[in-house]
Each structure stands twice: as structure tokens, then as C-alpha cells.
Design an enzyme around this catalytic site. Structure first.
Site, PDB file in Angstrom:
ATOM      1  N   LYS A 159      16.190  14.122  32.703  1.00 32.41           N
ATOM      2  CA  LYS A 159      14.860  13.996  32.091  1.00 32.41           C
ATOM      3  C   LYS A 159      14.409  15.327  31.490  1.00 32.41           C
ATOM      4  O   LYS A 159      13.633  15.339  30.557  1.00 32.41           O
ATOM      5  CB  LYS A 159      13.836  13.397  33.036  1.00 32.41           C
ATOM      6  CG  LYS A 159      13.619  14.146  34.302  1.00 32.41           C
ATOM      7  CD  LYS A 159      12.620  13.411  35.170  1.00 32.41           C
ATOM      8  CE  LYS A 159      12.628  13.952  36.585  1.00 32.41           C
ATOM      9  NZ  LYS A 159      13.816  13.573  37.356  1.00 32.41           N
TER      10      LYS A 159
ATOM     11  N   LYS B 169      12.896  30.301  37.724  1.00 31.49           N
ATOM     12  CA  LYS B 169      11.567  30.397  37.132  1.00 31.49           C
ATOM     13  C   LYS B 169      11.161  31.866  36.998  1.00 31.49           C
ATOM     14  O   LYS B 169      10.628  32.293  35.976  1.00 31.49           O
ATOM     15  CB  LYS B 169      10.559  29.634  38.005  1.00 31.49           C
ATOM     16  CG  LYS B 169       9.338  29.223  37.245  1.00 31.49           C
ATOM     17  CD  LYS B 169       8.703  27.962  37.812  1.00 31.49           C
ATOM     18  CE  LYS B 169       7.559  27.548  36.895  1.00 31.49           C
ATOM     19  NZ  LYS B 169       6.888  26.351  37.334  1.00 31.49           N
TER      20      LYS B 169
ATOM     21  N   LYS C 204      24.679  16.379  29.644  1.00 29.55           N
ATOM     22  CA  LYS C 204      24.373  15.670  30.894  1.00 29.55           C
ATOM     23  C   LYS C 204      23.012  14.965  30.767  1.00 29.55           C
ATOM     24  O   LYS C 204      22.032  15.574  30.332  1.00 29.55           O
ATOM     25  CB  LYS C 204      24.317  16.684  32.045  1.00 29.55           C
ATOM     26  CG  LYS C 204      24.006  16.029  33.369  1.00 29.55           C
ATOM     27  CD  LYS C 204      23.678  17.021  34.476  1.00 29.55           C
ATOM     28  CE  LYS C 204      23.218  16.236  35.697  1.00 29.55           C
ATOM     29  NZ  LYS C 204      22.554  16.977  36.718  1.00 29.55           N
TER      30      LYS C 204
HETATM   31  P1  ADP Z   1      16.979  14.789  36.354  1.00 32.58           P
HETATM   32  O1  ADP Z   1      18.137  15.694  35.987  1.00 32.58           O
HETATM   33  O2  ADP Z   1      16.795  13.705  35.369  1.00 32.58           O
HETATM   34  O3  ADP Z   1      15.710  15.580  36.651  1.00 32.58           O
HETATM   35  P2  ADP Z   1      17.160  14.613  39.212  1.00 32.58           P
HETATM   36  O4  ADP Z   1      17.506  16.073  39.285  1.00 32.58           O
HETATM   37  O5  ADP Z   1      15.830  14.161  39.720  1.00 32.58           O
HETATM   38  O6  ADP Z   1      17.383  14.089  37.707  1.00 32.58           O
HETATM   39  O7  ADP Z   1      18.322  13.831  39.945  1.00 32.58           O
HETATM   40  C1  ADP Z   1      18.199  12.908  40.996  1.00 32.58           C
HETATM   41  C2  ADP Z   1      19.604  12.525  41.437  1.00 32.58           C
HETATM   42  O8  ADP Z   1      20.346  11.931  40.344  1.00 32.58           O
HETATM   43  C3  ADP Z   1      20.427  13.734  41.882  1.00 32.58           C
HETATM   44  O9  ADP Z   1      21.171  13.354  43.042  1.00 32.58           O
HETATM   45  C4  ADP Z   1      21.366  14.014  40.742  1.00 32.58           C
HETATM   46  O10 ADP Z   1      22.578  14.566  41.191  1.00 32.58           O
HETATM   47  C5  ADP Z   1      21.576  12.627  40.113  1.00 32.58           C
HETATM   48  N1  ADP Z   1      21.800  12.755  38.654  1.00 32.58           N
HETATM   49  C6  ADP Z   1      20.857  13.090  37.741  1.00 32.58           C
HETATM   50  N2  ADP Z   1      21.380  13.103  36.483  1.00 32.58           N
HETATM   51  C7  ADP Z   1      22.695  12.768  36.604  1.00 32.58           C
HETATM   52  C8  ADP Z   1      23.762  12.584  35.653  1.00 32.58           C
HETATM   53  N3  ADP Z   1      23.589  12.743  34.354  1.00 32.58           N
HETATM   54  N4  ADP Z   1      24.975  12.239  36.140  1.00 32.58           N
HETATM   55  C9  ADP Z   1      25.168  12.058  37.468  1.00 32.58           C
HETATM   56  N5  ADP Z   1      24.191  12.198  38.399  1.00 32.58           N
HETATM   57  C10 ADP Z   1      22.966  12.556  37.996  1.00 32.58           C
END
Ligand code: ADP
Ligand code: TRP
Length: 324
Positions: free
Chosen positions: A192, A110, A189
Site C-alpha cells: 500500500k 524515519k 513488490k
Molecule cells: P503493506 O506493504 O501493503 O503495508 P503490510 O506491511 O501491512 O503490507 O503487510 C502485512 C502482511 O502481508 C505482512 O506479513 C507482509 O509480509 C505481507 N505482504 C505484504 N505485501 C506482500 C507482497 N507483495 N508479497 C508477499 N507478502 C506481502
């Protein structure tokens, strides 16, 4: 041995969250004592609409229970229902070097972008250390992006132990299997932050629409295609049996199959895969009191353990009752 992990309620859970994290948390619950919590205090660093946060906190609990988190096997609770967390965070904060937090990526990224950061984002890893240390957690399953934070928790625990005597259990990360990094509808990947997600509980119509919007190349229908180079197939593999996978792969290679057909196969497989969870979710959503009771019981269990560890930490640093 205690396993602990937290997941932030910052959006509806998507396929990446399920295959990359939630499914693996659920698989662990039968063999070890597991504490899982919804990290709503962490979510406050990004969500500023109370109504949205309230809704996502409930949605997260419903989703996890519907997907198979069993409150008889694992302890499920809301982070903010354990006030001991705030007190331990302060104790840890007093011995955390600024330099340790300046290295942490959320804050560093950030700052590198020239964006203003709040103290909450800067001290986020200390709250996370408190989450872990409060319950004498041994193993913390997380995605690779969180390993740095577990190392910070270990550093803080070691420093406290060194200053005040053995108090905290040193936690170890267990990196979740992300070999199947789930691609989103644009092939990147799924996340969100990239607005490319397919949510686990998207209603059928929305699910179909999202799957149909998966980006593909312009190979003509007649041409043979390489399934391994296609992210529709990568997603299909998450849901289909080996036999079904071989069959669809064969159709790719034979030519004469358009991407629309592959998308239809993916829709059917995903829809069937999550159908039982969707049904369970509907039942739970109709009886929210049951969910509140589960969370209450979870918080009581978490507080019982957390209170014990907090008392140990207070005694160690000189905060125990004067008359002792
Ligand atoms: P986002 O990337 O949607 O913000 P988070 O960072 O909140 O998701 O991820 C929560 C959990 O889900 C973490 O343990 C992360 O490693 C897993 N995760 C998120 N996106 C993926 C993905 N595309 N493939 C595998 N694991 C994922
Ligand atoms: N920061 C973690 C994430 O974004 C969520 C989290 C908060 C967590 N506290 C935790 C994970 C303690 C493991 C242990 O994914």
C-alpha cells in the site's frame, strides 16, 4: 503450542497480504491453537482520522472472516479490546533499554529521513512484545520485515525473566513463505505504500480496471513472449491450476497473443478465485452483529489467557496485592 499473529488495519487488504500472510494464517488454524488479532493500537501510529480507522477495523474483521478465518478454530480479536496489553506494555517498557529500540528499523528509517517520530513509533516494538508475551505465544508467523521485532520481544522476555525469575515463554518467529513475493501493477513488490495494490475485495469493475492497468513492455502482439519474465503471468500463477498455467504459458511462447488477452485470463481467474469469499463477505456485512459477537468472544478468550499471564508478571516484579 500457541501460534499468534497480528495484522494492522492500515488499508484494505491486497493480494500481497493474502498470499504472503492471511492464507498462511488460515492454513495454520486447523492444527494448532491460533490467536489472530487486528492491531488497531499499532495502526494509531499512522492513521489519524477516527472515521477511517473505525471503518478499516471493521473491514479487516470482515475480510479475515470472509477469507476463511474460522472463529471456531482460531481466536480472532481486536487488539484494543484487551486492556491488559497496555499494562503489560508499561511493565516491559521499564526494563527495555533505549538502545534496543534505537536499532529498530521503523524508527531508524524515519529518523534517517529527518522526519519527526512520535514516542508511539519509538516504543512500537514494546507494544508488539506485549502482544506476543501476554498469551504465552510459542510461534509468531510474520513477514521477514517483522523478524527484528520478534527478536526484540525475545530479548525483552529474557531480560524480564533474568531480573524477576521465569515469567514469559520465549517466542520464535516463523517466517512466512514470501517466495511468491506478489508484484503490484507496476511490477514492484505490491504494497500500500507504493500505491500499486490490487485489493482482494475490489468490486469487479475496479478489479478489471486495475488489472488492465498492469504495466507491460512493448513487445508486439505477434512476437513470442517469455511467460516467466512477465508479471501478469506471475500473478496468474497465484490463481490458476497447473493445467491452466501450462496452457497460458504455451500461448505466450507461441506468439500472436497480446498482453490484453493475458490480462483478461488473469481477471477471470482472480475473480473466480475470490468469488466465494466475496459472497461470504456480503453475507457478513449484512449482519454486523454477528461479527461483533465473534470479536467479543475472541476478546474474552484473549483476556482470560492474558489476565493470567499479566498476573504472573505483576507478581514477579512486586506488584501483586500487598496482603498476599
Ligand atoms: P503493506 O506493504 O501493503 O503495508 P503490510 O506491511 O501491512 O503490507 O503487510 C502485512 C502482511 O502481508 C505482512 O506479513 C507482509 O509480509 C505481507 N505482504 C505484504 N505485501 C506482500 C507482497 N507483495 N508479497 C508477499 N507478502 C506481502
Ligand atoms: N507489526 C506487525 C506488522 O506491521 C503487526 C503486529 C502487531 C504483530 N503486533 C504483532 C505481528 C504481534 C505479530 C505479532 O505486520
Amino acid at each position: 503450542m500457541r501460534v499468534l499473529s497480528g495484522i494492522q488495519p492500515t488499508g484494505r487488504f491486497h493480494w500481497g497480504n493474502y498470499f504472503g500472510a492471511i492464507r498462511q494464517y488460515i492454513a495454520l488454524q486447523d492444527n494448532v491453537q491460533a490467536f489472530y488479532f487486528i492491531a488497531d493500537l499499532h495502526a494509531l501510529t499512522t492513521i489519524r482520522e477516527p472515521q477511517t480507522l473505525r471503518q478499516l477495523r471493521l473491514d479487516s474483521a470482515l475480510d479475515l472472516l470472509a477469507l476463511g478465518l474460522d472463529p471456531e478454530q482460531a481466536t480472532l480479536f481486536m487488539q484494543s479490546d484487551v486492556p491488559e496489553i497496555a499494562e503489560l506494555t508499561w511493565l516491559l517498557m521499564t526494563i527495555t533499554p533505549m538502545g534496543l529500540l534505537e536499532k529498530c528499523h521503523a524508527y531508524k528509517d524515519k529518523k534517517a529521513k529527518g522526519l519527526p517520530a512520535d514516542a508511539g513509533l519509538f516504543t512500537y516494538p514494546v507494544l508488539m512484545a506485549a502482544d506476543i508475551l501476554l498469551y504465552d505465544s510459542d510461534i509468531v508467523p510474520v513477514g521477514v520485515d517483522q523478524v527484528q521485532h520478534i527478536e526484540v520481544a525475545r530479548d525483552i522476555a529474557q531480560r524480564f525473566n533474568h531480573l524477576f525469575g521465569e515469567t514469559f515463554v520465549l517466542p520464535a518467529p516463523r517466517v512466512l513463505d514470501e517466495t511468491a513475493k506478489v508484484p503490484g501493477i507496476d511490477g514492484e513488490k505490491m504494497s500500500k505504500s507504493y500505491a500499486n495494490t490490487i485489493d482482494i475485495f475490489d468490486p469487479e469493475k475496479k478489479l478489471r480496471k486495475k488489472i488492465m492497468s498492469i504495466k507491460t513492455d512493448s513487445t508486439p502482439v505477434e512476437a513470442p513472449k517469455d511467460p516467466e519474465a512477465c508479471h501478469i503471468f506471475t500473478l496468474y500463477k497465484l490463481f490458476a491450476s497447473p493445467g491452466q498455467q501450462a496452457e497460458l504459458a504455451q500461448r505466450y511462447r507461441a506468439g500472436g497473443m497480446g498482453y490484453g488477452e493475458a490480462k483478461q485470463a488473469l481477471f477471470e481467474a482472480a475473480n473466480a478465485f475470490f468469488a466465494p469469499a466475496r459472497e461470504r463477505r456480503e453475507q457478513l456485512a449484512a449482519d454486523p452483529q454477528r461479527v461483533f459477537d465473534i470479536l467479543d468472544r475472541g476478546a474474552q478468550q484473549a483476556r482470560a489467557k492474558g489476565g493470567e499471564v499479566l498476573a504472573r508478571a505483576q507478581a514477579a516484579c512486586g506488584l501483586a496485592g500487598l496482603s498476599d
